[in-house]
Design a protein around this motif. Structure first.
Motif, mmCIF file in Angstrom:
data_model
loop_
_atom_site.group_PDB
_atom_site.id
_atom_site.type_symbol
_atom_site.label_atom_id
_atom_site.label_comp_id
_atom_site.label_asym_id
_atom_site.label_seq_id
_atom_site.Cartn_x
_atom_site.Cartn_y
_atom_site.Cartn_z
ATOM 1 N N ASN A 93 20.486 31.444 23.498
ATOM 2 C CA ASN A 93 19.833 30.283 24.104
ATOM 3 C C ASN A 93 18.669 30.691 24.985
ATOM 4 O O ASN A 93 17.645 30.013 25.031
ATOM 5 N N TYR A 94 18.847 31.830 25.657
ATOM 6 C CA TYR A 94 17.723 32.325 26.456
ATOM 7 C C TYR A 94 16.528 32.603 25.560
ATOM 8 O O TYR A 94 15.396 32.229 25.860
ATOM 9 N N LEU A 95 16.820 33.237 24.410
ATOM 10 C CA LEU A 95 15.729 33.613 23.511
ATOM 11 C C LEU A 95 15.044 32.378 22.941
ATOM 12 O O LEU A 95 13.807 32.318 22.862
ATOM 13 N N SER A 96 15.854 31.373 22.528
ATOM 14 C CA SER A 96 15.200 30.198 21.953
ATOM 15 C C SER A 96 14.379 29.472 23.011
ATOM 16 O O SER A 96 13.279 28.989 22.736
ATOM 17 N N GLY A 97 14.904 29.448 24.238
ATOM 18 C CA GLY A 97 14.118 28.843 25.306
ATOM 19 C C GLY A 97 12.867 29.639 25.594
ATOM 20 O O GLY A 97 11.794 29.079 25.821
ATOM 21 N N ALA A 98 13.013 30.966 25.554
ATOM 22 C CA ALA A 98 11.868 31.817 25.854
ATOM 23 C C ALA A 98 10.788 31.691 24.794
ATOM 24 O O ALA A 98 9.598 31.767 25.098
ATOM 25 N N LEU A 99 11.209 31.473 23.564
ATOM 26 C CA LEU A 99 10.197 31.327 22.511
ATOM 27 C C LEU A 99 9.486 29.994 22.616
ATOM 28 O O LEU A 99 8.316 29.868 22.258
ATOM 29 N N ARG A 100 10.207 28.990 23.105
ATOM 30 C CA ARG A 100 9.562 27.695 23.303
ATOM 31 C C ARG A 100 8.568 27.738 24.452
ATOM 32 O O ARG A 100 7.517 27.126 24.420
ATOM 33 N N ASN A 101 8.952 28.431 25.490
ATOM 34 C CA ASN A 101 8.122 28.453 26.693
ATOM 35 C C ASN A 101 8.064 29.879 27.239
ATOM 36 O O ASN A 101 8.747 30.209 28.200
ATOM 37 N N PRO A 102 7.254 30.716 26.599
ATOM 38 C CA PRO A 102 7.254 32.133 26.968
ATOM 39 C C PRO A 102 6.845 32.369 28.420
ATOM 40 O O PRO A 102 7.250 33.359 29.019
ATOM 41 N N SER A 103 6.063 31.444 28.979
ATOM 42 C CA SER A 103 5.589 31.697 30.336
ATOM 43 C C SER A 103 6.718 31.615 31.346
ATOM 44 O O SER A 103 6.654 32.233 32.403
ATOM 45 N N ALA A 104 7.751 30.837 31.033
ATOM 46 C CA ALA A 104 8.870 30.704 31.969
ATOM 47 C C ALA A 104 9.949 31.738 31.707
ATOM 48 O O ALA A 104 10.933 31.791 32.435
ATOM 49 N N ALA A 105 9.756 32.561 30.675
ATOM 50 C CA ALA A 105 10.843 33.446 30.261
ATOM 51 C C ALA A 105 11.166 34.492 31.317
ATOM 52 O O ALA A 105 12.323 34.702 31.667
ATOM 53 N N SER A 106 10.097 35.126 31.834
ATOM 54 C CA SER A 106 10.355 36.269 32.714
ATOM 55 C C SER A 106 11.071 35.845 33.988
ATOM 56 O O SER A 106 11.839 36.621 34.558
ATOM 57 N N SER A 107 10.839 34.600 34.423
ATOM 58 C CA SER A 107 11.477 34.178 35.669
ATOM 59 C C SER A 107 12.960 33.897 35.477
ATOM 60 O O SER A 107 13.699 33.806 36.451
ATOM 61 N N GLN A 108 13.384 33.755 34.228
ATOM 62 C CA GLN A 108 14.779 33.423 33.981
ATOM 63 C C GLN A 108 15.598 34.600 33.479
ATOM 64 O O GLN A 108 16.775 34.455 33.161
ATOM 65 N N THR A 109 14.944 35.780 33.399
ATOM 66 C CA THR A 109 15.676 36.951 32.917
ATOM 67 C C THR A 109 16.857 37.257 33.824
ATOM 68 O O THR A 109 17.952 37.589 33.349
ATOM 69 N N ALA A 110 16.640 37.159 35.125
ATOM 70 C CA ALA A 110 17.721 37.457 36.066
ATOM 71 C C ALA A 110 18.883 36.502 35.850
ATOM 72 O O ALA A 110 20.047 36.917 35.822
#
Lengths: 249, 182, 80
Positions: free
Chosen positions: C36-53
């Protein structure tokens, strides 16, 4: 390994966690230096080497070791500030202490013949209980009775609130259990698995390619886990701290 | 569990090396570990608060200060450079205007000088032409007079040779003048 | 170790094996979190790094439950 009379297939994955007196003897008083003591001392030495000796130059342009120390500092500092807010920076040294101790114990425990102090419930449990008690005390000191709003969820319907309060209360008191068991379990599991594979390798002798490959893979995973568990322990500490500082968020 | 107790006791002699069950649940080691853990954490905590954290934060602050001051200086220098460029451009434009002005002035001056010189030269030429004409006229008049005088002289000589002492000078001159005229 | 007719030991070992099935649940959970993290990250890559933690915390939570089952297995095997 003198007791392998029965079958020769005796793997003792739990031996590595034995706490033994360092200078012989079988008496184990509360003050006896043990192998756990030795490895805790090595942890302190490693921390001192990295953070005290490494930053000795105080360079504007850091050396490699100094930048590792600074990165660690910045990492934990940012974590505390981002998660719990700037007023939590008062407790930054505590978080830093816990984080560095765990991360160094985990990595030093990965050394062959090493002893992982964080694989013991006594260690992780003490730390988790310390975090739990201090966070609760901080919560009551800072917020007084308002700290109990943490359990009284205002956004829920009134009928559900008592039930939710009970659930929240239980989950609050389960925190130190899961907090400590997670770290201890991860450390112990990885090391035990490695030991089991090492036992296979020992049985197979020279042809033990598969176990050695598996050990390498598990070791790589353990290196990752060693860091992640330290990070998770620290960030959960910070999250509990945030709950204590801002109970009704 | 209870059935294991006797077995464990039996094993105890031979299996000192091996863990009986999970060492993590051996509560006899707990006070020892907790004691040493507390010692360790206190030592690390004092290392952190006394030495490490002040040092690193001072280093970071100093670096931030250096970087901001460097950035400020760079900004300042950039502004200076921009100012210098502006000044340069202005100077260039000024110089160009000045040069144009000088060119214009010089051109005008030269034109004036040229005009004056031309006028002067023309006047001189006219004067010289007039003088020459006068001289030519004088020379012509003189030449006519000389011709008359020479003719009179020659006529007198001829008359005195042909008719010695019989002719008067005035008559001869009048005759010559009459002949020369007509 | 393998004493014949030791019914308690047998039960404990079978129980340990059964407890290990819990780790499969943890594996599914971690897969869910990361997927789910990956699918969200692909939808909105700019928000991905902030949600890695947050992702790692989620992994840690669901992994902890797998560890608990492993712990139960170990307890059954060794802590008797």
């Amino acid at each position: 390994m003198a007791t392998e009379a029965e079958g020769g297939f005796a793997i003792h994955p739990m031996d590595q966690f034995l706490v033994k007196p360092l200078f012989g003897g079988s008496e184990l008083h509360w003050y006896t230096p043990t192998n756990a003591t030795l490895w805790m001392a090595i942890t302190i030495v490693a921390i001192a080497l990295l953070f005290v000796l490494g930053t000795r130059g105080r360079g504007i342009v850091p050396t490699r070791i100094q930048s590792i120390a600074e990165l660690t500092y910045g990492f934990v500092h940012k974590m505390v500030e981002d998660v719990a807010g700037p007023e939590a920076l008062r407790y930054f040294p505590y978080v830093m202490t816990i984080f560095t101790f765990i991360v160094f114990s985990n990595f030093l425990g990965l050394w062959p013949y090493g002893f992982t102090t964080t694989s013991h419930l006594a260690v992780t449990g003490t730390m988790a209980l310390a975090v739990f008690i201090s966070v609760t005390v901080i919560g009551f000191v800072k917020n007084g009775v308002h700290f109990l709003e943490l359990f009284w969820i205002k956004s829920a319907p009134l009928v559900l609130r008592p039930i939710l309060a009970i659930i929240e209360l239980i989950s609050y008191f389960v925190r130190p259990v899961s907090h400590s068991l997670r770290l201890m379990g991860n450390m112990m599991a990885g090391h035990a698995v490695m030991k089991v594979f090492a036992g296979f390798a020992g049985v197979l002798g020279l042809g033990a390619i598969a176990p050695i490959v598996a050990i390498s893979a598990v070791y790589a995973l353990e290196t990752l886990v060693a860091f992640i568990q330290a990070y998770v322990f620290a960030i959960l500490t910070v999250i509990y701290l945030r709950d204590a500082l801002h109970p009704a968020h | 569990m209870a059935s294991e107790a006797t077995e464990a006791a039996g094993h105890a002699a031979e299996a000192v090396e091996h863990a009986q069950g999970m060492p993590q649940l051996d509560f006899t080691t707990y006070p020892n570990q907790i004691f040493w853990l507390v010692v360790t954490l206190v030592v690390i905590y004092f290392l952190m608060t006394r030495v490490i954290l002040p040092r690193i934060s001072s280093v970071l602050a100093e670096r931030a200060k250096t970087i901001t001051s460097d950035l400020e200086r760079a900004e300042e220098l950039k502004q200076k450079a921009a100012e210098a460029e502006e000044a340069l451009k202005k100077a260039e434009a000024d110089a160009k205007a000045e040069a144009r002005r000088i060119i214009e002035e010089t051109k005008a001056e030269i034109q004036k000088d040229l005009d004056a010189a031309m006028k002067k030269a023309e006047a001189e030429i006219a004067k010289m032409a007039a003088a020459s004409e006068a001289k030519i006229a004088e020379i012509r008049a003189h030449a006519v007079e000389s011709v008359a005088a020479v003719a009179t002289d020659v006529a007198q000589e001829i008359v005195s040779v042909v008719f010695p002492g019989k002719a008067k000078a005035e008559d001869i001159a009048a005759a010559v003048a009459k002949r020369a005229k007509g | 170790m393998a004493v014949e007719g030791d019914l308690v030991q047998m039960g404990a070992l079978i129980g340990a094996g059964l407890a290990c099935t819990g780790m499969g649940g943890a594996a599914v959970g971690i897969g869910h979190v990361v997927g789910n993290y990956l699918s969200g990250a692909l939808r909105n890559p700019s928000a991905a790094s902030s949600q890695t933690a947050t992702m790692f915390i989620g992994i840690a939570f669901s992994e902890a439950l797998g560890i608990f089952s492993f712990l139960v297995a170990l307890l059954l095997m060794y802590a008797q």
